[in-house]
Scaffold this motif. Structure first.
Motif, mmCIF file in Angstrom:
data_model
loop_
_atom_site.group_PDB
_atom_site.id
_atom_site.type_symbol
_atom_site.label_atom_id
_atom_site.label_comp_id
_atom_site.label_asym_id
_atom_site.label_seq_id
_atom_site.Cartn_x
_atom_site.Cartn_y
_atom_site.Cartn_z
ATOM 1 N N ASP A 1 61.832 56.086 38.466
ATOM 2 C CA ASP A 1 61.411 57.460 38.649
ATOM 3 C C ASP A 1 60.263 58.183 37.599
ATOM 4 N N GLY B 1 56.702 59.303 38.573
ATOM 5 C CA GLY B 1 56.522 60.589 38.903
ATOM 6 C C GLY B 1 55.601 61.145 37.875
ATOM 7 N N SER C 1 60.414 64.265 37.339
ATOM 8 C CA SER C 1 60.804 62.824 36.521
ATOM 9 C C SER C 1 60.620 63.627 35.323
ATOM 10 N N ASN D 1 56.385 66.136 41.696
ATOM 11 C CA ASN D 1 57.059 64.713 41.313
ATOM 12 C C ASN D 1 57.127 64.850 39.768
#
Lengths: 483, 217
Positions: free
Chosen positions: A232, A236, A158, A154
């Protein structure tokens, strides 16, 4: 030209911070992982000394340095004070969170301090080139910090999105700046402002550049329709970095907008006001409406940031000192509110558990009444409920908008805040009226808990006495703008 | 003459730039990028910025692109896979780019834009481009120059922080611990019962004897 004509003394806080960060970078090499607390303490001492230097260097009259590339005026000094505080809170709240996730490393500290130097340069720069270099110093450090947790898919994803969109925004901004340079023949903010006000220079080319500059700013600020990266990246990134992205840089962005729009492109205020109205209206609407649908608290905060940035733009588009100081107040208090919000998320997070789902907050007030109450204050302040400082920030912005005669815009902003109150109050409902689903344990040391509590209480105290800070910021804007 | 050169170089630059993103072979794309850098340097040369032109060639063509070529050749990346969606998006991207280009041309060719060519300043024969640049960088542009150095430092820290890994199976010596070693860390004395004397002379296999010796060590 001699060394004294650089007048470098007024940039002492930045010079100290950059030197201390380099020293910290070297010292950390000799510190073992188990004793990383030394780095932590030194970073906090650096921030404290930088704060003291800022305090000592405060002067109401703007002073230029480095061949008119750098200015120390009250707006810059106060904004820098807020940034130093915001970054100190990131380090204090994030320590145990970072340690649990393997990012409690020297680079966390050096990159964070470098990003702070970038923000401080952005606040003080009065030359397009210096403004851009400051922005890049901030952005590059942030890209790296988001990716610091490199085994997390993640975080890496991001960071990649942040990097690509951030590079695009920098490109837009730079293109706009080159147009402004072409139109006016100067890179100096005051010089550009003067030439455009007296009608010199190529106006059409300057407006052409203005469009790109506003686009670039909107990207960096995360205003709709350039907001795609915000949720995002907030989601993230490790929460400690989310707090860094979500708090202090907003003050830097405010100062950046003041330098570019209010000072350099002052003559085009009617032109950029129209653009900012579109951005603000869309940000308020999309931010608040999308936040309702989120089940992840970090994404919810991301959309709420978008709507808060709409409010920030509302104050700026008024284009007079009242509006600017209202926006300044909004940014200043938002830094503290966001810091407290993410600090509470990190307080509940522990090793292997992020506490980023809304359901994780069910029953918090029963298990830990004190921190449940703290979260309640943060939520009330973000929603703009009276007595808390968020209310007065919104009120100041709305007053400035109404004074300008744009009542419809103020009414629209209030309606959107009402919609926004729903998702803030939902968190309060989950904490106070629902049964806990997970076992809730608090992480973090005693010191972090005390600072976090003080931070949340400050939202209440500043709400009880808003005039002190508001008049201070108002004076700062009035002293700084006409040079 | 300069004008003709400008158009020639610009045409080459545009062609090379287009080929960078359309070339199938990544090595060819990198070489076209070298060509576009080189042509860009030539354009700067036409503007009498000879130091910048030379440094662009030295830094980008000489150092950065050569490294880049090495990386492209050494990595085993399936570039066909990466460009899978490319042709699918080309029509839409072309339309958007064309609209933007037309809009920009409309604004910039509008009479109000007053865009006109200017002739470069005539320099004295002893004028020194490099010296002037150096003086400017260390006086007027001192602050951005120093800050740019910090941007590079941040880039370096970030690159190290994001890629440096201690591999688990790396073998390395720790002299400090080697010196501090005690007899008991290395040597284990095993009490072996002495075997009764064999009654008849059957020679033991040599291999087994060696194995016993290694164990006792």
């Amino acid at each position: 030209m001699t060394w004294t004509s650089l007048n470098a003394g007024i940039a002492l806080p930045e010079i100290f911070l950059l030197c201390a960060t380099c020293a910290l970078l070297l010292i950390d090499l000799f510190v073992s992982d188990a004793r990383r607390g030394v780095t932590h303490a030194l970073a906090l001492v650096t921030l404290a000394i930088t704060g003291v230097l800022l305090w000592c260097g405060y002067s109401p009259a703007p002073e230029l340095a480095f061949s008119a590339m750098f200015v120390a005026d009250p707006i810059a000094t106060l904004a820098k004070g807020g940034m130093v505080l915001g970054v100190a809170l990131v380090l204090i709240y994030g320590r145990s969170y970072a340690a649990d996730r393997g990012i409690y490393k020297g680079e966390l500290y050096s990159l964070t301090l470098f990003s702070l130097s970038g923000m401080m340069v952005m606040a003080s720069a009065v030359n397009l080139l210096t403004l851009y270099v400051g922005l890049e110093l901030l952005s590059l450090s942030l890209y790296a910090l988001v990716a610091l947790q490199r085994d997390s898919v993640n975080a890496t994803e991001s960071a990649m999105k942040y990097f690509v969109l951030g590079a695009l925004a920098s490109g837009m901004l730079l293109y706009g700046m080159s147009m402004i340079y072409g139109a006016t023949g100067s890179l100096n903010v005051y010089e550009i402002g003067h030439r455009l006000l007296v009608g010199e220079g190529n106006r059409l080319l300057a407006v052409f550049g203005l469009v790109f500059i506003v686009t670039g700013i909107a990207f960096k600020l995360g205003a709709v329709p350039f907001h795609m990266w915000v949720p995002d990246v907030y989601h993230g990134a490790p929460t400690v970095i989310t707090q860094l992205i979500g708090s202090a840089p907003k003050l830097a962005a405010f100062a950046f907008i003041i330098r570019l729009l209010a000072q350099a492109l002052e003559g085009f205020a009617p032109d950029w006001r129209g653009m900012l109205i579109v951005l603000a209206v869309l940000s308020l609407a999309i931010g608040n409406l999308s936040a309702i649908a989120q089940s992840n608290i970090k994404r919810m905060f991301a959309y709420s940031t978008i709507s808060h940035m709409g409010f920030l733009l509302l104050g700026i588009l008024v284009a007079n000192p009242v509006g600017y100081s209202a926006s300044f107040f909004y940014a200043f208090t938002y830094v503290l509110t966001a810091a407290a919000g993410f600090g509470l998320v990190m307080l509940l997070a522990r090793n292997g558990f992020e506490a980023d789902q809304l359901d994780d907050y069910k029953g918090l007030a029963r298990k830990h009444p004190w921190f449940g109450f703290m979260m309640l204050m943060v939520m009330f302040s973000m929603a703009g409920i009276p007595v808390f400082v968020g209310f007065f920030a919104k009120l100041a912005v709305l007053k400035a908008v109404v004074n300008l005669g744009m009542v419809w815009l103020a009414v629209f902003a209030v309606m959107m805040s009402l919609i926004g109150a729903f998702y803030y109050l939902r968190v309060v409902k989950l904490m106070y009226f629902d049964e806990p689903v997970n076992d809730i344990t608090l992480s973090g040391g005693l010191g972090a808990k005390i600072v976090l509590s003080l931070n949340c209480l400050a939202l209440l105290v500043m709400g009880l006495f808003p005039n002190y800070l508001l008049s201070m910021l108002n004076d700062a804007v009035v002293f700084s703008l006409p040079l | 003459m300069t004008e003709v050169l400008f158009y020639v170089f610009s045409a080459v630059l545009l062609f090379a730039g287009l080929m960078v993103i359309t070339a199938k072979n990544p090595v060819h794309a990198a070489l076209y990028l070298v060509l576009s850098f080189f042509t860009g340097a030539m354009l700067w040369m036409l503007m009498q910025a000879e130091f910048l032109a030379v440094s662009l060639v030295v830094v980008y063509v000489g150092a950065v692109m050569v490294l880049f070529l090495f990386v492209v050749m050494m990595l085993d990346i399936n570039f066909e896979e990466l460009r899978k969606g490319f042709w699918k998006f080309v029509p839409l991207a072309t339309v958007v780019a064309a609209i933007m280009a037309v809009e920009m041309v409309l604004i910039l060719t509008h009479p109000a834009a007053q865009l006109k060519g200017v002739t470069l300043m005539e320099r004295a024969p002893e004028y020194n481009n490099v010296r002037d640049l150096g003086v400017q960088i260390y006086t007027t542009y001192f602050l951005p120059f120093q800050l740019a150095a910090f941007v590079l430092l941040v880039g370096m820290i970030a690159a190290i922080a994001l890629t440096l890994r201690k591999r688990k199976n790396t073998k390395f010596q720790k002299p400090g611990e080697q010196v501090k070693v005690k007899r008991n860390d290395r040597l284990r004395i095993v009490k072996v019962d002495s075997e009764p004397k064999p009654t008849f002379e059957a020679p033991k296999p040599a291999a087994e004897g060696q194995g016993e010796g290694a164990k006792g060590e």
